[in-house]
Design an enzyme around this catalytic site. Structure first.
Site, short mmCIF file in Angstrom:
data_model
loop_
_atom_site.label_atom_id
_atom_site.label_comp_id
_atom_site.label_asym_id
_atom_site.label_seq_id
_atom_site.Cartn_x
_atom_site.Cartn_y
_atom_site.Cartn_z
N TYR A 143 0.95 -1.34 -0.23
CA TYR A 143 0.09 -0.19 -0.09
C TYR A 143 0.85 1.40 0.15
O TYR A 143 1.82 1.20 0.96
CB TYR A 143 -1.05 -0.13 1.33
CG TYR A 143 -1.88 1.20 1.35
CD1 TYR A 143 -2.69 1.55 0.29
CD2 TYR A 143 -1.79 2.15 2.29
CE1 TYR A 143 -3.79 2.38 0.47
CE2 TYR A 143 -2.45 3.18 2.29
CZ TYR A 143 -3.42 3.45 1.33
OH TYR A 143 -4.30 4.54 1.30
N ASP A 235 9.18 3.36 0.74
CA ASP A 235 8.19 3.84 1.27
C ASP A 235 8.34 3.67 2.90
O ASP A 235 8.05 2.58 3.21
CB ASP A 235 6.85 3.29 0.81
CG ASP A 235 5.64 3.91 1.39
OD1 ASP A 235 5.48 4.58 2.50
OD2 ASP A 235 4.48 3.82 0.85
N LYS A 264 3.17 10.13 9.02
CA LYS A 264 2.95 9.48 10.46
C LYS A 264 3.97 10.19 11.54
O LYS A 264 3.93 11.39 11.88
CB LYS A 264 3.02 7.96 10.56
CG LYS A 264 1.81 7.26 9.69
CD LYS A 264 1.98 5.80 9.86
CE LYS A 264 0.73 5.26 8.80
NZ LYS A 264 -0.57 5.56 8.79
#
Length: 446
Positions: A143, A235, A264
């Site tokens: 993802y 990522d 985050k």
């Protein structure tokens, strides 16, 4: 434990929000999601006043739990008091960038944005511009945000959109390959190498059941990118400043990506994203280069203050020692419980990330070499049956987790991830008592 207030709120939400939520995964809990009222350290209190040990931690951004250290809170309050947003740069953005470039090995320059999705969108655009190529390689089951270039499923020969609303003409430029399959990566480069702009890969597939890399896999991807002139894009939206400490997962695995995306923790719990990497690439963003990238809220003062002060606090205290130690205790304790109660399941995770994967393995329990979470060790008796890639999560006992296990844990006062795909996260606010209470709940409900 009553949930009447939560149910009332959800009933109202269904009339004004699609699915009653603002992000799809929040609707996953059965029979309906809890609505949070407030956080308290490593715990959260719902709309009915029920208190839970919280291992969701905002889906990963909360390194400190729901109570930020005093220096972080003070810095955020100071920035908010001085003005919400300026449409002008601030020195704080520079300070945050300087901190990241000092600590993350591959990052020489960085551009702050507003989300992990925005970071990966910009990284794909950058890779295509730098290489003057169209195709990107992604990992099946991985993802990389809600964007057209990566919401693609299938394989390299038959890619197709994984959601309505994306034209097939977009998906044809994306080449999905299985994570941890070096031969598949070599094959796709042999066929498409001259048109591959970049490879997007998570160091650990942490949004699809937590799949650890097989030894040598990341080195293979790095070598292929170097040989064919493609960009290696890591990522680290989930793993950044959580796996590998301040050096991120790339320091743990000793890989030097060309570009890294963040989110985050880099914003300390506030909306944030970032694209970092080699100067020759990142400086091609406008205005120094010709790759357009902009955002009204990019480098938002509150997010910059929370992110910078949070990372500085981690550098000066035992934050990573604490969260990683609790993560190890959880994984080792869960390995013992799983061996006894559900030997077909697999304990996964690393550093301060953990999960019990509801695998359907017809194999012995994990050996001691993987007692601290699956390490893809060929010597482990579970090696042939452990999760190797994100797509493996779809073959797990997802309904049992969602309809039986998670509701039972919730009613026992322990919140774990919304489904079999998301990870659980340890925070600095969690305690040994939280760990023991959680292990007791797993022992009772597995």
């Amino acid at each position: 434990m009553t949930h009447e207030r939560t149910r009332e709120i959800y009933d109202r939400a269904l009339s004004v929000l699609p699915g009653g939520v603002n992000s799809a995964v929040r609707a996953a809990p059965q029979p309906y999601p809890l609505f949070a009222r407030k956080g308290d350290g490593g715990h959260v209190v719902d709309a009915d006043g029920n208190r839970y040990v919280d291992w969701i931690q905002g889906l990963g951004p909360l390194l400190y739990g729901h109570d930020l250290p005093e220096p972080v809170t003070a810095a955020v309050q100071k920035r908010v008091a001085e003005g919400p947003v300026f449409g002008m740069p601030t020195e704080l953005e520079v300070e945050h960038a300087e901190f990241v470039t000092r600590h993350v090995p591959s990052v020489e320059m960085i551009r702050f944005v507003n989300s992990g999705t925005e970071a990966t969108v910009s990284a794909v655009r950058l890779a295509r511009a730098v290489t003057e190529r169209n195709k990107v390689v992604v990992m099946q089951g991985g993802y990389h945000g809600a964007q057209e270039s990566t919401l693609v499923e299938g394989d390299a020969d038959h890619p197709k959109p994984s959601t309505h609303g994306i034209p097939q003409s977009f998906a044809k430029h994306t080449l999905p390959v299985p994570f941890n399959d070096a031969e598949a990566a070599k094959d796709v480069f042999e066929e498409h190498g001259d048109d591959i702009a970049g490879v997007l890969v998570e160091p650990v597939q942490a949004n699809s059941g937590i799949a650890y890399p097989v030894d040598g896999y990341h080195e293979t991807l790095a070598d292929l990118c170097e040989e064919y002139g493609s960009l290696l894009v890591w990522d680290e939206v989930i793993t950044g400043f959580r796996v590998g400490g301040l050096g991120c997962a790339q320091s743990k695995f000793d890989i030097d990506p060309d570009v890294t995306t963040f989110g985050k923790i880099i914003g300390g719990g506030f909306p944030v994203g970032a694209i970092g990497g080699k100067t020759e690439y990142v400086e091609q963003f406008t205005p120094s280069g010709d790759v357009f990238q902009a955002g009204t809220f990019s480098g938002h003062p509150a997010a910059m203050a929370a992110g910078l002060e949070g990372l500085k606090y981690a550098a000066e205290h035992d934050v990573y020692d604490h969260v990683n130690d609790l993560g190890r205790r959880l994984r080792e304790g869960l390995s013992e419980i799983v061996a006894e109660r559900a030997p077909e399941y697999t304990v996964v995770g690393t550093d301060s990330i953990f999960k019990v994967a509801f695998t359907r393995a017809d194999a012995p329990p994990q050996d001691d070499c993987c007692a601290n979470g699956c390490r893809q060790d060929p010597e482990c008796a579970r090696f042939g049956a452990c999760p190797k890639r994100g797509t493996d999560a779809a073959r797990m006992e997802t309904d049992r987790y969602a309809r039986l296990f998670r509701p039972a844990m919730r009613d026992d006062g322990v919140l774990v991830s919304q489904n079999q795909y998301e990870a659980n996260f340890v925070s600095y606010a969690h305690t040994e008592e939280d760990v023991e209470r959680t292990l007791d709940a797993y022992r009772e409900h597995l």
